[in-house]
Structures are given as C-alpha cells and as structure tokens.
Design an enzyme around this catalytic site. Structure first.
Site, PDB file in Angstrom:
ATOM      1  NE  ARG A  32      -2.955  -6.823  -4.598  1.00 31.26           N
ATOM      2  CZ  ARG A  32      -3.705  -6.918  -3.532  1.00 31.26           C
ATOM      3  NH1 ARG A  32      -3.202  -7.376  -2.414  1.00 31.26           N
ATOM      4  NH2 ARG A  32      -4.964  -6.569  -3.541  1.00 31.26           N
TER       5      ARG A  32
ATOM      6  CE  LYS B 222     -11.393  -6.873   1.290  1.00 38.81           C
ATOM      7  NZ  LYS B 222     -10.193  -6.102   0.962  1.00 38.81           N
TER       8      LYS B 222
ATOM      9  CG  HIS C 261      -1.984  -0.945   1.322  1.00 38.10           C
ATOM     10  ND1 HIS C 261      -2.210  -1.740   2.424  1.00 38.10           N
ATOM     11  CD2 HIS C 261      -2.946  -1.274   0.438  1.00 38.10           C
ATOM     12  CE1 HIS C 261      -3.266  -2.504   2.209  1.00 38.10           C
ATOM     13  NE2 HIS C 261      -3.740  -2.240   1.008  1.00 38.10           N
TER      14      HIS C 261
ATOM     15  CB  SER D 183      -4.590  -6.421   4.440  1.00 40.76           C
ATOM     16  OG  SER D 183      -4.255  -5.135   4.011  1.00 40.76           O
TER      17      SER D 183
HETATM   18  P1  ADP Z   1      -9.854  -3.305  -0.735  1.00 41.94           P
HETATM   19  O1  ADP Z   1     -10.664  -3.434   0.494  1.00 41.94           O
HETATM   20  O2  ADP Z   1     -10.414  -2.348  -1.745  1.00 41.94           O
HETATM   21  O3  ADP Z   1      -9.418  -4.626  -1.346  1.00 41.94           O
HETATM   22  P2  ADP Z   1      -7.191  -3.025   0.236  1.00 41.94           P
HETATM   23  O4  ADP Z   1      -6.909  -2.373   1.554  1.00 41.94           O
HETATM   24  O5  ADP Z   1      -6.987  -4.477   0.165  1.00 41.94           O
HETATM   25  O6  ADP Z   1      -8.577  -2.565  -0.233  1.00 41.94           O
HETATM   26  O7  ADP Z   1      -6.289  -2.357  -0.894  1.00 41.94           O
HETATM   27  C1  ADP Z   1      -6.432  -1.021  -1.277  1.00 41.94           C
HETATM   28  C2  ADP Z   1      -5.754  -0.820  -2.601  1.00 41.94           C
HETATM   29  O8  ADP Z   1      -4.386  -1.155  -2.511  1.00 41.94           O
HETATM   30  C3  ADP Z   1      -6.323  -1.683  -3.738  1.00 41.94           C
HETATM   31  O9  ADP Z   1      -6.312  -0.890  -4.911  1.00 41.94           O
HETATM   32  C4  ADP Z   1      -5.328  -2.792  -3.880  1.00 41.94           C
HETATM   33  O10 ADP Z   1      -5.292  -3.311  -5.187  1.00 41.94           O
HETATM   34  C5  ADP Z   1      -4.042  -2.063  -3.542  1.00 41.94           C
HETATM   35  N1  ADP Z   1      -3.016  -2.954  -3.052  1.00 41.94           N
HETATM   36  C6  ADP Z   1      -3.083  -3.768  -1.980  1.00 41.94           C
HETATM   37  N2  ADP Z   1      -1.933  -4.463  -1.827  1.00 41.94           N
HETATM   38  C7  ADP Z   1      -1.107  -4.067  -2.851  1.00 41.94           C
HETATM   39  C8  ADP Z   1       0.212  -4.421  -3.276  1.00 41.94           C
HETATM   40  N3  ADP Z   1       0.916  -5.356  -2.621  1.00 41.94           N
HETATM   41  N4  ADP Z   1       0.714  -3.819  -4.372  1.00 41.94           N
HETATM   42  C9  ADP Z   1      -0.015  -2.892  -5.035  1.00 41.94           C
HETATM   43  N5  ADP Z   1      -1.261  -2.530  -4.707  1.00 41.94           N
HETATM   44  C10 ADP Z   1      -1.810  -3.095  -3.624  1.00 41.94           C
END
Ligand code: ADP
Length: 171
Positions: free
Chosen positions: A93, A43, A19, A131
């Site tokens: 990703r 979630k 992130h 996460s």
């Molecule tokens: P959501 O609840 O929308 O899935 P997340 O907290 O999982 O939100 O992720 C928020 C954003 O960060 C999303 O656009 C996700 O694709 C991006 N993201 C999460 N992990 C990574 C990573 N390792 N590399 C690049 N982008 C990421």
C-alpha cells in the site's frame, strides 16, 4: 515444466477486497496460488479464529479455479520449502508498508535463499484499506460493504457490530 506456485501470506483478520484484488492478480500470473492464513505473533488479539479466517478466505476465492486456502502456524520460509519452488506475492500500500515488508522479504530470503518475494502495488481503490479498518468501522456499526466481499459481510457484521447495550450513549 515445473508449476509456478505463488503464496499470498497474511493474517486475513478478516480478508478484505484489497486482499482479494492481490490474490486475483497473482492468480493471473502463476499456475497455482495458495492463500496462506498465518499466525502473526505481533497480532495476538485476532477478531476471528484461524479456521474462521480460512473459511472466509475460501468463500471469497471460490470463483478462482487456481486458488486454494491453507493455514500455517509455523514459519513461512519452512512452509514454502515444503511446497517446493514458489514465490511470495505481497501487496504494497503506502510507504508505511514498505519498511516492514522489506525486512520480512530479506528475512525470508535469509531463512530460505530460494524464496523470492514479489510485490504488487495496491489498486488505488483499496490503497486505504486494511483488516484493522474493517474491524474498527464494523465495531461502530459502520457500513463495511465496500471493504469486504458480500459473501462474508453478514458474518463479519454479526461478530463485530456492537451489542445494543454497548451502543447506548453515556448517561
Ligand atoms: P500481515 O499480518 O502480514 O500484515 P495482512 O492480512 O494485513 O497481513 O495482509 C496480507 C498482505 O496483504 C500484506 O502483504 C499486505 O500488504 C497486503 N494487503 C493488505 N491490504 C491490502 C490492500 N488494501 N491493498 C493491497 N495489499 C494489501
């Protein structure tokens, strides 16, 4: 000229180095970046409360002057409208992210036609990271220091590491 504002939305449960990489890159492209901690209705079982997620995001982004962290329990399209002209910046990703993100980008555009979504490709170092991986590894007392920033490492471990009785082998 009007300020170029980016919103990086997500659950951030908890915020990872993946992130942070997206946020830092967005901060280089826009005048202001808002990291927006949101409630994702799919979630519901989050490990951290919204205020804990906001607090952790603030700590790991404190070194970036044009980044602020906010919370919204509502619709992203409405939040963006209130902020004026802005762009959503999301990390992509693997192929698996694409379908969901594509659908969300089109939905947000439908709800707020002025809202653009910009995708940044993940840094290859973090392509596997999410996460849920952090929560899973931490829950087995695994090493998550490569996954999350040092400022929040202990807090996450303290919350998610198994209590000693849970870690005992089956009799
Ligand atoms: P959501 O609840 O929308 O899935 P997340 O907290 O999982 O939100 O992720 C928020 C954003 O960060 C999303 O656009 C996700 O694709 C991006 N993201 C999460 N992990 C990574 C990573 N390792 N590399 C690049 N982008 C990421």
């Amino acid at each position: 000229m009007e300020k170029r504002i980016a919103i990086c939305p997500g659950s951030f449960d908890p915020i990872t180095r993946g992130h942070l990489d997206i946020i830092e890159r967005a901060a280089g492209l826009f005048d202001e970046v808002i990291v927006l901690v949101m409630v994702n209705s799919t979630k519901t079982n989050t490990a951290f409360t919204p205020s804990e997620r906001v607090e952790m995001a603030r700590r790991v982004t404190a070194h970036i002057p044009n980044v602020t962290v906010d919370f919204s329990g509502g619709l992203l399209a409405d939040y963006a409208r209130e902020k004026g002209a802005c762009t959503l910046v999301k990390g992509l990703r693997a192929v698996t992210d694409f379908e969901y993100e594509f659908q969300m980008a089109l939905t947000n555009k439908k709800l707020n036609p002025k809202l653009e979504t910009l995708f940044l490709t993940t840094d290859i170092r973090y392509a596997y990271l999410s996460s849920s991986i952090v929560r899973q590894v931490a829950s087995f007392n695994g090493d998550i220091s490569e996954f999350v920033c040092s400022e929040i490492l202990e807090e996450i471990q303290a919350r998610l590491a198994p209590k000693t009785e849970q870690a005992q082998p089956l009799a």
